[in-house]
Design a protein around this motif. Structure first.
Motif, PDB file in Angstrom:
ATOM      1  N   PRO A  62      51.038  17.561  64.952  1.00  5.12           N
ATOM      2  CA  PRO A  62      51.881  18.296  64.974  1.00  5.12           C
ATOM      3  C   PRO A  62      53.274  17.890  64.387  1.00  5.12           C
ATOM      4  O   PRO A  62      53.652  16.795  64.594  1.00  5.12           O
ATOM      5  N   VAL A  63      53.941  18.994  63.693  1.00  7.55           N
ATOM      6  CA  VAL A  63      55.107  18.534  63.216  1.00  7.55           C
ATOM      7  C   VAL A  63      56.222  18.482  64.315  1.00  7.55           C
ATOM      8  O   VAL A  63      56.298  19.392  65.054  1.00  7.55           O
ATOM      9  N   VAL A  64      56.978  17.342  64.087  1.00  7.87           N
ATOM     10  CA  VAL A  64      58.058  17.049  65.166  1.00  7.87           C
ATOM     11  C   VAL A  64      59.373  17.375  64.573  1.00  7.87           C
ATOM     12  O   VAL A  64      59.811  17.303  63.392  1.00  7.87           O
ATOM     13  N   GLU A  65      60.220  18.531  65.192  1.00  7.59           N
ATOM     14  CA  GLU A  65      61.629  18.920  64.725  1.00  7.59           C
ATOM     15  C   GLU A  65      62.315  17.735  64.995  1.00  7.59           C
ATOM     16  O   GLU A  65      62.393  16.932  65.932  1.00  7.59           O
ATOM     17  N   VAL A  66      63.142  17.521  63.858  1.00  4.31           N
ATOM     18  CA  VAL A  66      63.813  16.179  63.574  1.00  4.31           C
ATOM     19  C   VAL A  66      65.518  16.731  64.411  1.00  4.31           C
ATOM     20  O   VAL A  66      66.131  17.697  63.747  1.00  4.31           O
ATOM     21  N   THR A  67      65.575  16.407  65.594  1.00  2.89           N
ATOM     22  CA  THR A  67      66.705  16.879  66.167  1.00  2.89           C
ATOM     23  C   THR A  67      68.068  15.802  65.541  1.00  2.89           C
ATOM     24  O   THR A  67      67.652  14.805  64.958  1.00  2.89           O
ATOM     25  N   PRO A  68      69.142  16.088  65.919  1.00  2.00           N
ATOM     26  CA  PRO A  68      70.402  15.277  65.646  1.00  2.00           C
ATOM     27  C   PRO A  68      70.338  13.878  65.903  1.00  2.00           C
ATOM     28  O   PRO A  68      70.609  12.998  65.238  1.00  2.00           O
ATOM     29  N   GLU A  69      69.550  13.815  67.095  1.00  2.00           N
ATOM     30  CA  GLU A  69      69.632  12.316  67.591  1.00  2.00           C
ATOM     31  C   GLU A  69      68.385  11.583  66.947  1.00  2.00           C
ATOM     32  O   GLU A  69      68.526  10.350  66.536  1.00  2.00           O
ATOM     33  N   LEU A  70      67.105  12.107  66.604  1.00  2.00           N
ATOM     34  CA  LEU A  70      66.201  11.666  65.832  1.00  2.00           C
ATOM     35  C   LEU A  70      66.936  11.453  64.384  1.00  2.00           C
ATOM     36  O   LEU A  70      66.277  10.487  63.523  1.00  2.00           O
ATOM     37  N   ALA A  71      67.562  12.435  63.750  1.00  2.00           N
ATOM     38  CA  ALA A  71      67.999  12.015  62.616  1.00  2.00           C
ATOM     39  C   ALA A  71      68.982  10.908  62.442  1.00  2.00           C
ATOM     40  O   ALA A  71      68.843  10.282  61.370  1.00  2.00           O
ATOM     41  N   GLU A  72      69.823  10.663  63.347  1.00  2.00           N
ATOM     42  CA  GLU A  72      70.601   9.302  63.559  1.00  2.00           C
ATOM     43  C   GLU A  72      69.639   8.289  63.640  1.00  2.00           C
ATOM     44  O   GLU A  72      70.067   7.393  62.806  1.00  2.00           O
ATOM     45  N   GLY A  73      68.665   8.270  64.273  1.00  2.00           N
ATOM     46  CA  GLY A  73      67.722   7.103  64.199  1.00  2.00           C
ATOM     47  C   GLY A  73      67.003   6.919  63.044  1.00  2.00           C
ATOM     48  O   GLY A  73      66.736   5.941  62.440  1.00  2.00           O
ATOM     49  N   LYS A  74      66.646   8.108  62.388  1.00  2.00           N
ATOM     50  CA  LYS A  74      65.987   7.851  60.817  1.00  2.00           C
ATOM     51  C   LYS A  74      67.288   7.299  59.885  1.00  2.00           C
ATOM     52  O   LYS A  74      66.584   6.491  59.104  1.00  2.00           O
ATOM     53  N   ASN A  75      68.336   7.799  60.043  1.00  2.00           N
ATOM     54  CA  ASN A  75      69.500   7.080  59.229  1.00  2.00           C
ATOM     55  C   ASN A  75      69.652   5.771  59.604  1.00  2.00           C
ATOM     56  O   ASN A  75      69.720   5.039  58.415  1.00  2.00           O
ATOM     57  N   LEU A  76      69.616   5.354  60.814  1.00  2.00           N
ATOM     58  CA  LEU A  76      69.809   3.836  61.036  1.00  2.00           C
ATOM     59  C   LEU A  76      68.709   3.108  60.595  1.00  2.00           C
ATOM     60  O   LEU A  76      68.980   1.962  59.812  1.00  2.00           O
ATOM     61  N   TYR A  77      67.446   3.527  60.812  1.00  2.00           N
ATOM     62  CA  TYR A  77      66.228   2.964  60.255  1.00  2.00           C
ATOM     63  C   TYR A  77      66.189   2.584  58.704  1.00  2.00           C
ATOM     64  O   TYR A  77      66.007   1.592  58.291  1.00  2.00           O
ATOM     65  N   GLU A  78      66.489   3.941  58.131  1.00  2.00           N
ATOM     66  CA  GLU A  78      66.627   3.533  56.589  1.00  2.00           C
ATOM     67  C   GLU A  78      67.682   2.879  56.045  1.00  2.00           C
ATOM     68  O   GLU A  78      67.495   2.133  55.174  1.00  2.00           O
ATOM     69  N   ASN A  79      68.856   3.035  56.732  1.00  2.00           N
ATOM     70  CA  ASN A  79      69.981   2.023  56.001  1.00  2.00           C
ATOM     71  C   ASN A  79      70.057   0.625  56.646  1.00  2.00           C
ATOM     72  O   ASN A  79      70.595  -0.295  55.971  1.00  2.00           O
ATOM     73  N   SER A  80      69.771   0.293  57.811  1.00  2.00           N
ATOM     74  CA  SER A  80      69.784  -0.909  58.484  1.00  2.00           C
ATOM     75  C   SER A  80      68.773  -1.792  57.798  1.00  2.00           C
ATOM     76  O   SER A  80      68.945  -2.990  57.736  1.00  2.00           O
ATOM     77  N   CYS A  81      67.468  -1.207  57.976  1.00  2.00           N
ATOM     78  CA  CYS A  81      66.340  -1.985  57.805  1.00  2.00           C
ATOM     79  C   CYS A  81      66.004  -2.013  56.313  1.00  2.00           C
ATOM     80  O   CYS A  81      65.576  -3.168  55.781  1.00  2.00           O
ATOM     81  N   ALA A  82      66.447  -1.340  55.331  1.00  2.00           N
ATOM     82  CA  ALA A  82      66.199  -1.363  53.904  1.00  2.00           C
ATOM     83  C   ALA A  82      66.970  -2.418  53.456  1.00  2.00           C
ATOM     84  O   ALA A  82      66.958  -2.737  52.316  1.00  2.00           O
ATOM     85  N   LYS A  83      68.063  -2.861  54.037  1.00  2.00           N
ATOM     86  CA  LYS A  83      69.014  -3.750  53.483  1.00  2.00           C
ATOM     87  C   LYS A  83      68.262  -5.008  53.151  1.00  2.00           C
ATOM     88  O   LYS A  83      68.605  -5.813  52.346  1.00  2.00           O
ATOM     89  N   CYS A  84      67.222  -5.343  54.115  1.00  2.00           N
ATOM     90  CA  CYS A  84      66.576  -6.858  53.995  1.00  2.00           C
ATOM     91  C   CYS A  84      65.136  -6.425  53.451  1.00  2.00           C
ATOM     92  O   CYS A  84      64.615  -7.753  52.862  1.00  2.00           O
ATOM     93  N   HIS A  85      64.394  -5.332  53.389  1.00  2.00           N
ATOM     94  CA  HIS A  85      63.184  -5.383  53.118  1.00  2.00           C
ATOM     95  C   HIS A  85      62.787  -3.935  52.899  1.00  2.00           C
ATOM     96  O   HIS A  85      63.481  -2.999  53.233  1.00  2.00           O
ATOM     97  N   LYS A  86      61.651  -3.653  52.347  1.00  2.00           N
ATOM     98  CA  LYS A  86      61.060  -2.188  51.966  1.00  2.00           C
ATOM     99  C   LYS A  86      60.737  -1.636  53.438  1.00  2.00           C
ATOM    100  O   LYS A  86      60.500  -2.511  54.555  1.00  2.00           O
ATOM    101  N   LEU A  87      60.894  -0.267  53.536  1.00  2.00           N
ATOM    102  CA  LEU A  87      60.523   0.318  54.995  1.00  2.00           C
ATOM    103  C   LEU A  87      59.176   0.768  55.029  1.00  2.00           C
ATOM    104  O   LEU A  87      58.436   0.863  54.182  1.00  2.00           O
ATOM    105  N   TYR A  88      58.617   0.804  56.081  1.00  2.00           N
ATOM    106  CA  TYR A  88      57.281   0.988  56.393  1.00  2.00           C
ATOM    107  C   TYR A  88      57.185   2.327  57.037  1.00  2.00           C
ATOM    108  O   TYR A  88      58.244   2.662  57.688  1.00  2.00           O
ATOM    109  N   GLU A  89      56.251   3.173  56.684  1.00  2.00           N
ATOM    110  CA  GLU A  89      56.222   4.367  57.536  1.00  2.00           C
ATOM    111  C   GLU A  89      55.870   4.158  58.876  1.00  2.00           C
ATOM    112  O   GLU A  89      55.022   3.312  59.292  1.00  2.00           O
ATOM    113  N   PRO A  90      56.430   4.918  59.749  1.00  2.00           N
ATOM    114  CA  PRO A  90      56.262   4.768  61.184  1.00  2.00           C
ATOM    115  C   PRO A  90      54.870   4.704  61.580  1.00  2.00           C
ATOM    116  O   PRO A  90      54.520   4.027  62.413  1.00  2.00           O
ATOM    117  N   VAL A  91      54.077   5.646  61.060  1.00  2.00           N
ATOM    118  CA  VAL A  91      52.524   5.531  61.200  1.00  2.00           C
ATOM    119  C   VAL A  91      51.606   4.450  60.840  1.00  2.00           C
ATOM    120  O   VAL A  91      50.857   4.161  61.281  1.00  2.00           O
TER     121      VAL A  91
END
Length: 101
Positions: free
Chosen positions: A36-65
């Motif tokens: 099922p599609v999960v609605e991206v709330t502002p809190e989840l959007a912040e987590g996604k932004n942190l994941y993409e910006n913090s983690c991608a500084k050092c390595h490629k990002l992995y799909e959560p799944v």
């Protein structure tokens, strides 16, 4: 003698046709259930932004799944220390990743 060979051939053909699965049936059995599609709330959007910006500084990002919740746990703990993220930011990233599983 020819009758028996013909009958044996027909019986063999019928038996082999009746036990084979069609490609669409086999594909349907292997296809995973739609997530099922999960609605991206502002809190989840912040987590996604942190994941993409913090983690991608050092390595490629992995799909959560790519990993299960159990597999993500030690990865996130290890990366929190390396990325110097506080517990609040790490909780936001963790919530985002878990929402995608």
């Amino acid at each position: 003698m020819n009758k028996y060979l013909i009958l044996a051939g027909i019986a063999l053909a019928l038996a082999s046709c009746g036990t084979q699965k069609t490609a669409s049936v086999a594909a349907a059995e292997k296809a995973p259930e739609a997530k099922p599609v999960v609605e991206v709330t502002p809190e989840l959007a912040e987590g996604k932004n942190l994941y993409e910006n913090s983690c991608a500084k050092c390595h490629k990002l992995y799909e959560p799944v790519k990993f299960s919740k159990e597999e993500w746990a030690p990865i996130l703990v290890r990366m929190q220390k390396k990325a110097k993220l506080d517990d609040v930011k790490m909780a936001s990233i963790t919530n985002y990743i878990h929402s995608q599983l």
